[in-house]
Design a protein around this motif. Structure first.
Motif, PDB file in Angstrom:
ATOM      1  N   VAL A   1     -46.625 -52.846 -17.397  1.00 42.05           N
ATOM      2  CA  VAL A   1     -45.547 -52.361 -16.755  1.00 42.05           C
ATOM      3  C   VAL A   1     -44.789 -53.442 -16.168  1.00 42.05           C
ATOM      4  O   VAL A   1     -43.632 -53.651 -16.254  1.00 42.05           O
ATOM      5  CB  VAL A   1     -45.794 -51.391 -15.937  1.00 42.05           C
ATOM      6  N   GLY A   2     -45.466 -54.386 -15.380  1.00 44.13           N
ATOM      7  CA  GLY A   2     -44.934 -55.621 -14.834  1.00 44.13           C
ATOM      8  C   GLY A   2     -44.094 -56.517 -15.648  1.00 44.13           C
ATOM      9  O   GLY A   2     -43.175 -57.058 -15.576  1.00 44.13           O
ATOM     10  N   GLY A   3     -44.902 -56.897 -16.801  1.00 45.09           N
ATOM     11  CA  GLY A   3     -44.248 -57.434 -17.856  1.00 45.09           C
ATOM     12  C   GLY A   3     -43.059 -56.935 -18.536  1.00 45.09           C
ATOM     13  O   GLY A   3     -42.013 -57.525 -18.598  1.00 45.09           O
ATOM     14  N   VAL A   4     -43.140 -55.757 -19.080  1.00 43.51           N
ATOM     15  CA  VAL A   4     -41.973 -55.178 -19.897  1.00 43.51           C
ATOM     16  C   VAL A   4     -40.925 -54.902 -18.944  1.00 43.51           C
ATOM     17  O   VAL A   4     -39.755 -55.115 -19.420  1.00 43.51           O
ATOM     18  CB  VAL A   4     -42.571 -54.016 -20.795  1.00 43.51           C
ATOM     19  N   SER A   5     -41.271 -54.434 -17.707  1.00 40.40           N
ATOM     20  CA  SER A   5     -39.760 -54.238 -16.825  1.00 40.40           C
ATOM     21  C   SER A   5     -39.271 -55.428 -16.632  1.00 40.40           C
ATOM     22  O   SER A   5     -38.017 -55.448 -16.181  1.00 40.40           O
ATOM     23  CB  SER A   5     -40.510 -53.280 -15.628  1.00 40.40           C
ATOM     24  N   SER A   6     -40.024 -56.548 -16.283  1.00 38.96           N
ATOM     25  CA  SER A   6     -39.440 -57.767 -16.050  1.00 38.96           C
ATOM     26  C   SER A   6     -38.345 -58.379 -17.269  1.00 38.96           C
ATOM     27  O   SER A   6     -37.418 -58.736 -16.967  1.00 38.96           O
ATOM     28  CB  SER A   6     -40.374 -58.947 -15.726  1.00 38.96           C
ATOM     29  N   SER A   7     -39.118 -58.476 -18.376  1.00 37.80           N
ATOM     30  CA  SER A   7     -38.258 -58.716 -19.577  1.00 37.80           C
ATOM     31  C   SER A   7     -37.135 -58.058 -19.973  1.00 37.80           C
ATOM     32  O   SER A   7     -36.083 -58.280 -20.246  1.00 37.80           O
ATOM     33  CB  SER A   7     -39.243 -59.224 -20.601  1.00 37.80           C
ATOM     34  N   ALA A   8     -37.281 -56.696 -19.857  1.00 40.91           N
ATOM     35  CA  ALA A   8     -36.297 -55.628 -19.942  1.00 40.91           C
ATOM     36  C   ALA A   8     -35.187 -56.011 -19.036  1.00 40.91           C
ATOM     37  O   ALA A   8     -33.850 -55.939 -19.186  1.00 40.91           O
ATOM     38  CB  ALA A   8     -36.767 -54.427 -20.052  1.00 40.91           C
ATOM     39  N   ARG A   9     -35.580 -56.043 -17.655  1.00 47.58           N
ATOM     40  CA  ARG A   9     -34.416 -56.179 -16.475  1.00 47.58           C
ATOM     41  C   ARG A   9     -33.752 -57.531 -16.845  1.00 47.58           C
ATOM     42  O   ARG A   9     -32.411 -57.452 -16.938  1.00 47.58           O
ATOM     43  CB  ARG A   9     -35.177 -56.158 -15.392  1.00 47.58           C
ATOM     44  N   ASP A  10     -34.224 -58.677 -17.338  1.00 42.64           N
ATOM     45  CA  ASP A  10     -33.874 -59.924 -17.539  1.00 42.64           C
ATOM     46  C   ASP A  10     -32.894 -59.857 -18.735  1.00 42.64           C
ATOM     47  O   ASP A  10     -31.774 -60.061 -18.593  1.00 42.64           O
ATOM     48  CB  ASP A  10     -34.726 -61.009 -17.914  1.00 42.64           C
ATOM     49  N   ALA A  11     -33.356 -59.465 -19.935  1.00 48.90           N
ATOM     50  CA  ALA A  11     -32.417 -59.097 -20.863  1.00 48.90           C
ATOM     51  C   ALA A  11     -31.100 -58.359 -20.803  1.00 48.90           C
ATOM     52  O   ALA A  11     -30.283 -58.650 -21.256  1.00 48.90           O
ATOM     53  CB  ALA A  11     -33.129 -58.459 -22.081  1.00 48.90           C
ATOM     54  N   ALA A  12     -31.510 -57.160 -20.186  1.00 51.30           N
ATOM     55  CA  ALA A  12     -30.284 -56.251 -19.800  1.00 51.30           C
ATOM     56  C   ALA A  12     -29.287 -56.725 -18.799  1.00 51.30           C
ATOM     57  O   ALA A  12     -27.896 -56.776 -18.837  1.00 51.30           O
ATOM     58  CB  ALA A  12     -30.950 -54.996 -19.344  1.00 51.30           C
ATOM     59  N   THR A  13     -29.718 -57.610 -17.882  1.00 53.50           N
ATOM     60  CA  THR A  13     -28.942 -58.224 -16.778  1.00 53.50           C
ATOM     61  C   THR A  13     -28.007 -59.239 -17.748  1.00 53.50           C
ATOM     62  O   THR A  13     -26.810 -59.152 -17.096  1.00 53.50           O
ATOM     63  CB  THR A  13     -29.725 -58.839 -15.794  1.00 53.50           C
ATOM     64  N   GLN A  14     -28.686 -60.010 -18.271  1.00 56.05           N
ATOM     65  CA  GLN A  14     -27.806 -60.995 -19.153  1.00 56.05           C
ATOM     66  C   GLN A  14     -26.596 -60.272 -19.923  1.00 56.05           C
ATOM     67  O   GLN A  14     -25.583 -60.688 -20.046  1.00 56.05           O
ATOM     68  CB  GLN A  14     -28.742 -61.707 -19.988  1.00 56.05           C
ATOM     69  N   ALA A  15     -27.154 -59.187 -20.565  1.00 59.69           N
ATOM     70  CA  ALA A  15     -26.251 -58.459 -21.391  1.00 59.69           C
ATOM     71  C   ALA A  15     -25.050 -57.917 -20.688  1.00 59.69           C
ATOM     72  O   ALA A  15     -23.839 -57.855 -20.964  1.00 59.69           O
ATOM     73  CB  ALA A  15     -26.839 -57.217 -22.401  1.00 59.69           C
ATOM     74  N   LEU A  16     -25.491 -57.299 -19.577  1.00 58.00           N
ATOM     75  CA  LEU A  16     -24.344 -56.723 -18.680  1.00 58.00           C
ATOM     76  C   LEU A  16     -23.661 -57.732 -18.201  1.00 58.00           C
ATOM     77  O   LEU A  16     -22.296 -57.450 -18.074  1.00 58.00           O
ATOM     78  CB  LEU A  16     -25.160 -56.242 -17.479  1.00 58.00           C
ATOM     79  N   ASN A  17     -24.058 -58.970 -17.869  1.00 56.50           N
ATOM     80  CA  ASN A  17     -22.809 -60.057 -17.316  1.00 56.50           C
ATOM     81  C   ASN A  17     -21.955 -60.500 -18.499  1.00 56.50           C
ATOM     82  O   ASN A  17     -20.797 -60.662 -18.135  1.00 56.50           O
ATOM     83  CB  ASN A  17     -23.836 -61.188 -16.871  1.00 56.50           C
ATOM     84  N   ILE A  18     -22.321 -60.346 -19.760  1.00 54.33           N
ATOM     85  CA  ILE A  18     -21.469 -60.671 -20.546  1.00 54.33           C
ATOM     86  C   ILE A  18     -20.283 -59.595 -20.850  1.00 54.33           C
ATOM     87  O   ILE A  18     -19.116 -59.921 -21.142  1.00 54.33           O
ATOM     88  CB  ILE A  18     -22.203 -60.555 -22.144  1.00 54.33           C
ATOM     89  N   VAL A  19     -21.033 -58.042 -20.662  1.00 46.78           N
ATOM     90  CA  VAL A  19     -20.048 -57.117 -20.803  1.00 46.78           C
ATOM     91  C   VAL A  19     -19.002 -57.337 -19.694  1.00 46.78           C
ATOM     92  O   VAL A  19     -17.737 -57.143 -19.759  1.00 46.78           O
ATOM     93  CB  VAL A  19     -20.626 -55.804 -20.757  1.00 46.78           C
ATOM     94  N   LEU A  20     -19.577 -57.461 -18.542  1.00 46.14           N
ATOM     95  CA  LEU A  20     -18.454 -57.670 -17.016  1.00 46.14           C
ATOM     96  C   LEU A  20     -17.552 -58.722 -17.317  1.00 46.14           C
ATOM     97  O   LEU A  20     -16.428 -58.489 -16.940  1.00 46.14           O
ATOM     98  CB  LEU A  20     -19.372 -57.744 -15.928  1.00 46.14           C
ATOM     99  N   ASP A  21     -17.837 -59.906 -18.070  1.00 46.15           N
ATOM    100  CA  ASP A  21     -16.913 -60.762 -18.220  1.00 46.15           C
ATOM    101  C   ASP A  21     -15.744 -60.416 -18.876  1.00 46.15           C
ATOM    102  O   ASP A  21     -14.608 -60.843 -18.989  1.00 46.15           O
ATOM    103  CB  ASP A  21     -17.515 -62.117 -19.027  1.00 46.15           C
ATOM    104  N   LYS A  22     -15.921 -59.490 -19.876  1.00 35.82           N
ATOM    105  CA  LYS A  22     -14.927 -58.907 -20.905  1.00 35.82           C
ATOM    106  C   LYS A  22     -14.222 -57.944 -19.900  1.00 35.82           C
ATOM    107  O   LYS A  22     -12.952 -57.649 -20.274  1.00 35.82           O
ATOM    108  CB  LYS A  22     -15.636 -58.113 -22.070  1.00 35.82           C
ATOM    109  N   VAL A  23     -14.724 -57.071 -18.998  1.00 32.45           N
ATOM    110  CA  VAL A  23     -14.165 -56.106 -18.417  1.00 32.45           C
ATOM    111  C   VAL A  23     -13.144 -56.829 -17.349  1.00 32.45           C
ATOM    112  O   VAL A  23     -12.220 -56.332 -16.998  1.00 32.45           O
ATOM    113  CB  VAL A  23     -14.941 -55.167 -17.753  1.00 32.45           C
ATOM    114  N   THR A  24     -13.630 -57.820 -16.422  1.00 27.24           N
ATOM    115  CA  THR A  24     -12.961 -58.269 -15.655  1.00 27.24           C
ATOM    116  C   THR A  24     -11.373 -58.647 -15.972  1.00 27.24           C
ATOM    117  O   THR A  24     -10.421 -58.008 -15.021  1.00 27.24           O
ATOM    118  CB  THR A  24     -13.473 -59.658 -15.154  1.00 27.24           C
TER     119      THR A  24
END
Lengths: 711, 210
Positions: free
Chosen positions: A480-503
């Motif tokens: 749980v510690g491993g998968v929640s970390s890598s999923a959080r990391d990948a999703a945060t990166q993706a969110l930041n790409i989306v946010l750059d488009k939204v700004t």
């Protein structure tokens, strides 16, 4: 930029709430396909013959009659001269068109054995092999002196019998070669790392081995690599050119596919009259199979006791080899430590809760354990139920309370997540992990949905294949510690790409944008917003692909290690029949930031129930004459049923100091304390220690024969 | 005696009484000549004796009539799993102890590992797949999901079927009834708390039958 760090409590939308597991409907409707459910066109069924001797040399083996059975495609067998080290060892395997034909053919195989001496007695000091392992703090003279000058010394003999994993889905595998590649359907805790265990048998590199495990029927530490049977399965598939399924039968599963080592021995505890423990001296025998074994370092949890001697001697036994059994070493260590300490409390005439509280300075986390003990005592109504050792009530039913403390690491393992956000707003997460029943799929979905501010249903979680990015084996409560970390990391990166488009679209600086409730909006002016789908449409035709890992590049730490827990048991013991029953058990557990409260609690309930099972019922019993396990079935290898578990209560520690830590694993900790808590409760009820676990009626009566309660 | 404990019987299906009942059923159907053994017996020309080769039998499973060719020694469980790809019922102990293979035979919960397929002819067989689908779960299946009465899920189909039969026979069960009546299924992960809650909830929803 959205931060990779876990959101603060008031910003969490999904984390820590209760969610049904994503694969619940598939499991409850019987449509979830496990390895054992694999049916492939023209598939052969494999069944095995096992050696019935504790130790033997195969002097001859004749498989001709088996090969002659109509429908038999191939037979694997050991070479004459092969030595067998424990009963249950596979000596021949038949692959046939049906399961019935395979079994019939197995019965026609003739094996001649030269029977050799064996030993299955794990409690005889004369059977010790090799040098004992010894640890003395500060030194031998210091330990001797501390015990000589101690105000009070208590002594006892304690132990835990061997048990097995008894996964309901037996070990096994299906395998098929297609176009030179090997496809395996495995029941494994290590889908990313499994291929390497079959490459030799397959004769193809790991890059051509495709491993699938969507659902597995339990592992508990016993299912990592392919094992001998998985390799034989691959060989048979290669030789016949057909798919082969080879699942162990129940008797084989219990004899050879998993064992928790036994530990027995003497303990001396030194203490002051006020209850402060001053010394520990243990001399243990440990048996994990042919290689002997080593007892865990004692004492458990109270590791800071100033004077410690640990002696451990290995006893080689002709039994199936030990495997990691949910929290390896900890349940035995907890049982022996907490029993010996509670015996000291009883000798001092001191209340057990007061005694454990008094010695918390020897633990790594005194404040946490103080809170957990206090909470558990409140939940079980300790104040009004507790009594000194020996229930003074007249009549045959004696009631008692007992407790135990445990600890575990549980930091996340290496993990990688590929995340895709599509222009239509759909999201795919891929991780080469597996769900043992702990709820891993759902955890990944919750973390991604929380991070992107979208509903859980929007996230498709893909696991259970080595085609996905590598993830560590599910052992040590590290998943749980491993998968929640890598999923959080990948999703945060993706969110930041989306946010750059939204700004630019919303005219809001990126730092003010918030993703929540399926929208992206201005934190200062929520009416300035855009739906998640609209935001993703700004991507044009190209999806976003991000790669997250357990250790994000921005240095954020998302997982930590180190949890504790306390359990208390309320038991009734019938001193005429020796039957002990659970009235009630409570568990208090911390595990950092909880992702899914519902499945977290399920882990704790499950740990308690598995613990009640090993405390009162299950035991692998061996025949000294033949060396065979006497109860390799589910009638006499007993698991607790619905009526056996009493009333259970769980409390998860949350709030400041707990959920501001990272995500920490929970699979193992709650299974550690039950044996010790129940042992202490039985001693508290009947006035005498039952030394060996499980506490079956015969052992309870034997202990009563040496003292304790009278009706 | 399993578990060395006191297992209340009488109100439901304990592991022991379950077996006894099953044994009686097996004997009874074994005594019925001709009919239940269908075409197979006729083909052999010797009433009551079939095999040892493959025979053609007809089973009514989840409302559908299915013809399969099997040897008479094949259990109902192995026909379901290995011939018809109905893999919801699981093979765990294969000895009538654990309940993972539970199916309904004319509405009653039985261990399909302990009944020959040939003897299931002429009876209505309902498997977990016949109770609901992931998209349209039965009340009991939905309650199992809602109360997280499953971890690895391997015992779950058997449990759901047994619980369905139990609630059909006990419309308003108490917790004590559930403990006494559902001892015929075993779980290794330890989901009994969720199972108990699921049965209580489903019993309310199932008024009027599953």
């Amino acid at each position: 930029m959205a931060s990779t760090a876990w959101p603060k409590p008031d910003q969490r939308q999904l984390l820590g709430k209760r969610f049904d597991r994503l694969d619940g409907p598939a499991k409850a409707s019987g449509t979830a396909k496990y390895t054992h459910d694999t049916n492939l066109p023209n598939m052969l069924f494999a069944k095995a013959l096992w050696a019935p001797h504790g130790a033997a040399k195969v002097s001859g083996i004749d498989v001709s009659a088996a090969k002659a059975v109509n429908g038999v495609a191939q037979v694997w067998s050991v070479e004459p001269g092969t030595e067998v080290n424990y009963a249950g060892t596979l000596v021949a395997v038949v692959a046939a068109s049906t399961e019935e034909i395979a079994r019939e053919a197995v019965n026609k195989i003739k094996v001649e054995y030269e029977v050799l001496p064996h030993n299955v007695d794990d409690r005889d000091p004369a059977k010790v092999s090799g040098e004992p392992s010894k640890k003395e703090v500060p030194d031998a003279a210091g330990v001797d002196e501390a015990f000589k000058s101690a105000e009070v010394v208590s002594e006892g003999y304690y132990g835990a019998s061997p048990i097995t994993h008894c996964c309901l889905e037996a070990h096994g595998q299906a395998a098929e070669f297609r176009g030179g590649d090997l496809y395996v359907w495995a029941t494994t805790q290590n889908v990313s790392g499994y291929a390497g265990s079959v490459t030799d048998a397959a004769g193809v590199p790991a890059s051509q081995v495709h491993v699938e495990c969507q659902y597995m029927g339990g592992g508990f530490g016993s299912k990592f690599g392919a094992d001998q049977w998985g390799q034989i399965c691959v060989q048979l598939a290669k030789q016949t050119g057909k798919p082969v399924k080879f699942m162990l039968d129940r008797d084989q599963e219990l004899m050879i596919a998993g064992a928790r080592p036994s530990v027995y021995g003497k303990v001396r505890v030194a203490a002051k009259k006020d209850g402060t423990v001053t010394g520990w001296d243990s001399d243990m025998l440990a048996s994990g199979g042919k290689g002997g074994g080593k007892a865990p370092d004692m004492p458990y949890v109270f590791t800071g006791v100033p004077v410690i001697r640990n002696v451990s001697r290995g006893v080689p036994v002709n039994r199936g080899s030990q495997r990691a059994w949910r929290a390896p070493g900890h349940p035995q260590n907890c049982l022996i430590t907490m029993s010996a300490l509670e015996d000291m409390a009883a000798k001092l005439g001191m209340d057990a809760l007061e005694f454990f509280m008094k010695n918390l300075q020897y633990t790594g986390r005194p404040d946490v354990y103080r809170d957990e003990l206090t909470k558990a005592a409140e939940m079980i109504d300790y104040g009004s139920k507790a009594h000194p050792r020996g229930d003074p009530t007249a009549g045959p039913i004696k009631r008692g309370l007992g407790m135990a403390l445990h600890q575990w690491g549980g930091g996340g393992h290496g993990s990688n997540c590929d995340l895709t956000v599509n222009p239509d707003g759909s999201v795919d997460a891929k991780i080469g992990t597996q769900d043992l029943g702990t709820g891993t799929r759902t955890v990944i979905g919750i973390v991604v949905a929380e991070t992107l501010g979208i509903p859980l249903e929007r996230v498709k979680v893909n696991i259970g294949s080595n085609a996905y990015p590598n993830d560590g084996a599910s052992g040590g409560s590290t998943t749980v510690g491993g998968v929640s970390s890598s999923a959080r990391d990948a999703a945060t990166q993706a969110l930041n790409i989306v946010l750059d488009k939204v700004t630019p679209e919303l005219g809001v600086p990126v730092d003010r944008l918030v993703a929540r409730d399926g929208k992206i909006f201005d934190a200062d002016n929520p009416s300035k917003s855009m739906t998640w789908e609209k935001a993703c449409s700004l991507l044009g035709q190209m999806p976003i692909n991000t790669k997250g890992s357990k250790d994000p590049k921005d240095g954020t730490k998302l997982t930590e290690s180190g949890v504790g827990g306390v359990q208390m048991a309320d038991v009734s013991v019938d001193i005429e029949t020796g039957v002990a029953r659970i009235n009630e058990m409570v568990a208090v557990q911390d595990c950092g930031l909880i992702v899914n409260l519902k499945t977290a609690e399920s882990q704790v309930y499950g740990g308690m129930i598995m613990g009640i099972t090993y405390a009162l019922y299950e035991e692998a019993i061996y025949d000294p004459v033949t060396g065979r396990m006497l109860n390799p079935d589910m009638e006499f290898y007993k698991l607790a049923g619905l009526a056996d578990v009493g009333k259970l209560k769980v409390h998860m520690m949350t709030g400041p100091g707990y959920d501001d830590r990272g995500v920490i694993g929970l699979g193992e900790p709650p299974v550690i304390s039950p044996g010790a808590a129940i042992s202490n409760a039985i001693a508290n009820a009947i006035g005498v220690r039952v030394p060996i676990m499980p506490f079956t009626p015969d052992r309870v009566l034997a202990a009563l024969g040496k003292g304790g309660a009278v009706a | 005696m399993p578990h060395g404990g006191k297992r209340k019987t009488g109100t439901g299906i304990s592991r022991r009484s379950f077996l006894t009942t099953l044994g009686a059923g097996t004997v009874a159907s074994g005594l019925i000549p001709g009919g239940k053994r269908g075409k197979a017996a006729a083909a052999e020309g010797s009433p009551g004796i079939v095999g040892p080769g493959e025979v053609s039998i007809t089973l009514e499973i989840n409302g559908k009539s299915q013809e399969v060719k099997v040897e008479p020694r094949v259990t109902l469980l192995d026909v379901l799993r290995n011939r018809l790809d109905l893999t919801g019922a699981k093979k765990v102990c294969d000895r009538g102890t654990c309940g993972a293979c539970t199916v309904l035979l004319d509405g009653k919960a039985i261990y399909s590992c302990s009944l020959l397929a040939i003897e299931a002819q002429g009876h209505k067989i309902t498997t977990i797949e016949g109770l609901g689908t992931p998209e349209q779960l039965s009340a009991m299946q939905a309650a199992f999901v809602h109360h997280d009465a499953q971890q690895c899920g391997f015992c779950t189909p058997g449990f759901v079927v047994a619980c369905t039969a139990f609630v059909n026979a006990h419309a308003n069960p108490t917790v004590e009834d559930i403990r006494a009546g559902l001892g015929g299924n075993l779980c290794r992960c330890g989901t009994y708390m969720g199972v108990t809650e699921a049965v209580l909830e489903a019993a309310k929803a199932m008024k009027g039958g599953a």
